[in-house]
Design a protein around this motif. Structure first.
Motif, PDB file in Angstrom:
ATOM      1  N   ALA A 254       0.827  -1.210   0.000  1.00 26.25           N
ATOM      2  CA  ALA A 254       0.000   0.000   0.000  1.00 26.25           C
ATOM      3  C   ALA A 254       0.856   1.253   0.000  1.00 26.25           C
ATOM      4  O   ALA A 254       0.505   2.250  -0.625  1.00 26.25           O
ATOM      5  CB  ALA A 254      -0.939   0.006   1.207  1.00 26.25           C
ATOM      6  N   GLY A 255       1.992   1.220   0.698  1.00 25.58           N
ATOM      7  CA  GLY A 255       2.788   2.416   0.886  1.00 25.58           C
ATOM      8  C   GLY A 255       3.318   3.008  -0.395  1.00 25.58           C
ATOM      9  O   GLY A 255       3.424   4.238  -0.516  1.00 25.58           O
ATOM     10  N   ARG A 256       3.671   2.188  -1.365  1.00 30.62           N
ATOM     11  CA  ARG A 256       4.310   2.734  -2.567  1.00 30.62           C
ATOM     12  C   ARG A 256       3.344   3.541  -3.423  1.00 30.62           C
ATOM     13  O   ARG A 256       3.769   4.314  -4.278  1.00 30.62           O
ATOM     14  CB  ARG A 256       4.951   1.617  -3.393  1.00 30.62           C
ATOM     15  CG  ARG A 256       3.991   0.661  -4.088  1.00 30.62           C
ATOM     16  CD  ARG A 256       4.788  -0.402  -4.845  1.00 30.62           C
ATOM     17  NE  ARG A 256       3.972  -1.329  -5.607  1.00 30.62           N
ATOM     18  CZ  ARG A 256       3.504  -2.475  -5.131  1.00 30.62           C
ATOM     19  NH1 ARG A 256       3.742  -2.819  -3.868  1.00 30.62           N
ATOM     20  NH2 ARG A 256       2.799  -3.287  -5.910  1.00 30.62           N
ATOM     21  N   PHE A 257       2.046   3.362  -3.226  1.00 32.16           N
ATOM     22  CA  PHE A 257       1.068   4.099  -4.021  1.00 32.16           C
ATOM     23  C   PHE A 257       0.730   5.460  -3.422  1.00 32.16           C
ATOM     24  O   PHE A 257       0.001   6.233  -4.034  1.00 32.16           O
ATOM     25  CB  PHE A 257      -0.224   3.271  -4.158  1.00 32.16           C
ATOM     26  CG  PHE A 257      -0.043   2.009  -4.948  1.00 32.16           C
ATOM     27  CD1 PHE A 257      -0.125   2.024  -6.327  1.00 32.16           C
ATOM     28  CD2 PHE A 257       0.233   0.804  -4.314  1.00 32.16           C
ATOM     29  CE1 PHE A 257       0.052   0.865  -7.068  1.00 32.16           C
ATOM     30  CE2 PHE A 257       0.411  -0.362  -5.039  1.00 32.16           C
ATOM     31  CZ  PHE A 257       0.320  -0.332  -6.422  1.00 32.16           C
ATOM     32  N   ALA A 258       1.226   5.742  -2.234  1.00 35.94           N
ATOM     33  CA  ALA A 258       0.846   6.952  -1.507  1.00 35.94           C
ATOM     34  C   ALA A 258       2.055   7.856  -1.290  1.00 35.94           C
ATOM     35  O   ALA A 258       3.212   7.448  -1.448  1.00 35.94           O
ATOM     36  CB  ALA A 258       0.220   6.577  -0.164  1.00 35.94           C
TER      37      ALA A 258
END
Length: 347
Positions: A254-258
């Motif tokens: 999830a982190g890489r998209f934000a």
């Protein structure tokens, strides 16, 4: 004295060592056409129609409502790509590769993921403009929009599940107790943790559209479905569970998209939901310096530039610093394939 080989002759004889063979470049330049062939075959349901056995081209054209001559050319291209066998008269049949991964509903189905990636066609067409201006778009928006792209966030289970199992085994976490799979996606991390600890109880959390996918994978897995609960969320301002609820919390992919600040907020929330001394498992594609064939981190990072407003790959060091800031003591770090997993213990 040896006579210099003319450039054209050297190019025609790549074995001479004078000039590299341009074949790889020619193939790369035509890559967009191969991707479009795959996308069109998926849109037409070619592989689905051939799932139960071979069909001649004219039969398949009738079923798919296509021009028979035009379809034959597409089918020949799919044979070239190794996705079909046979010919116009003997009938076409899926190769094992296509039968395993390109037929919707089968256990190895990756068709939704491929369709999602092919849907980025227009964004990639603007790459030159993006690089010149720095202007970014947001095909993949905030966490609450994950359900709009199920193929991206929950469509890679056949690839992701073995990685999760291997990483969990290498981490040797011991009893994981009450588990929250916070950004569950296709559910592979919750399933892997449940398989590692027969006493584990897993709460699977994500937006409703992805939760349905995770539920289906749990049912198909070898773990006891009675140990799983499913709680839909919207990743809004309200924390989905009280503080100090879980022994283990997973935040994966999830982190890489934000933006970094959004990732930090999600990490902080995950830490608050952990019991004291509980374990956070943070898994994502990270910038490790290991790039090249078979490790396409640079291409993934570029894709995040093209398709997200703020996303990008972060280094394990950056992620560890964010975990420490959220109140964790860093523990193990493991990289398996493209995925790097970091663990930390709540202070």
């Amino acid at each position: 004295m040896a006579t210099a080989v003319p450039h054209a002759a050297a190019a025609a004889s790549p074995g001479s060592g004078r000039v590299p063979d341009p074949g790889a470049l020619l193939g790369l330049n035509f890559g967009f056409a191969r991707a479009r062939v795959l996308g069109t075959a998926l849109e037409l349901d070619v592989f689905t129609e051939l799932a139960d056995g071979p069909l001649r081209d004219e039969e398949l054209a009738s079923v798919l409502h296509c021009d028979a001559e035009a379809l034959t050319r597409l089918l020949n291209a799919l044979v070239d790509l190794g996705l079909l066998t046979g010919n116009e008269s003997t009938g076409r049949r899926c190769t094992p590769l296509a039968a395993e991964y390109l037929i919707p509903g089968r256990h190895g189905d990756l068709s939704a993921h491929f369709a999602e990636v092919l849907g980025q066609w227009d964004e990639w067409a603007r790459l030159t403009d993006t690089l010149r201006t720095g202007a970014r778009r947001s095909r993949f928006g905030p966490p609450d929009r994950r359900g709009l792209q199920p193929g991206m966030f929950a469509g890679t289970y056949p690839v992701a599940a073995p990685v999760a199992v291997e990483v969990v085994a290498r981490l040797d976490l011991g009893p994981v107790g009450r588990v929250l799979d916070h950004t569950a996606g296709s559910g592979e991390w919750g399933i892997a943790l449940a398989a590692s600890d027969p006493a584990a109880e897993v709460t699977v959390h994500d937006v409703p559209e992805l939760l349905d996918v995770a539920r289906r994978h749990v049912r198909r897995s070898s773990v006891a479905t009675g140990r799983f609960g499913f709680v839909p969320g919207d990743f809004g301002p309200r924390q989905p569970f009280p503080d100090d609820t879980f022994d283990t919390v997973v935040m994966a992919n999830a982190g890489r998209f934000a933006a970094p600040e959004e990732t930090a907020r999600m990490l902080d929330r995950c830490v608050r939901m952990l019991r004291p001394n509980g374990t956070l498992l943070f898994a994502d594609v990270m910038r490790t310096g290991d790039v090249g064939p078979g490790q396409p981190r640079a291409m993934i990072d570029l894709s995040l530039l093209v398709n997200t407003a703020h996303g990008g790959l972060r280094s394990p060091q950056e992620c560890r610093a964010a975990m420490e800031h959220a109140g964790l003591v860093p523990k193990k770090t493991i990289t398996q394939g493209l995925i790097t997993a970091l663990t930390g213990q709540r202070r």
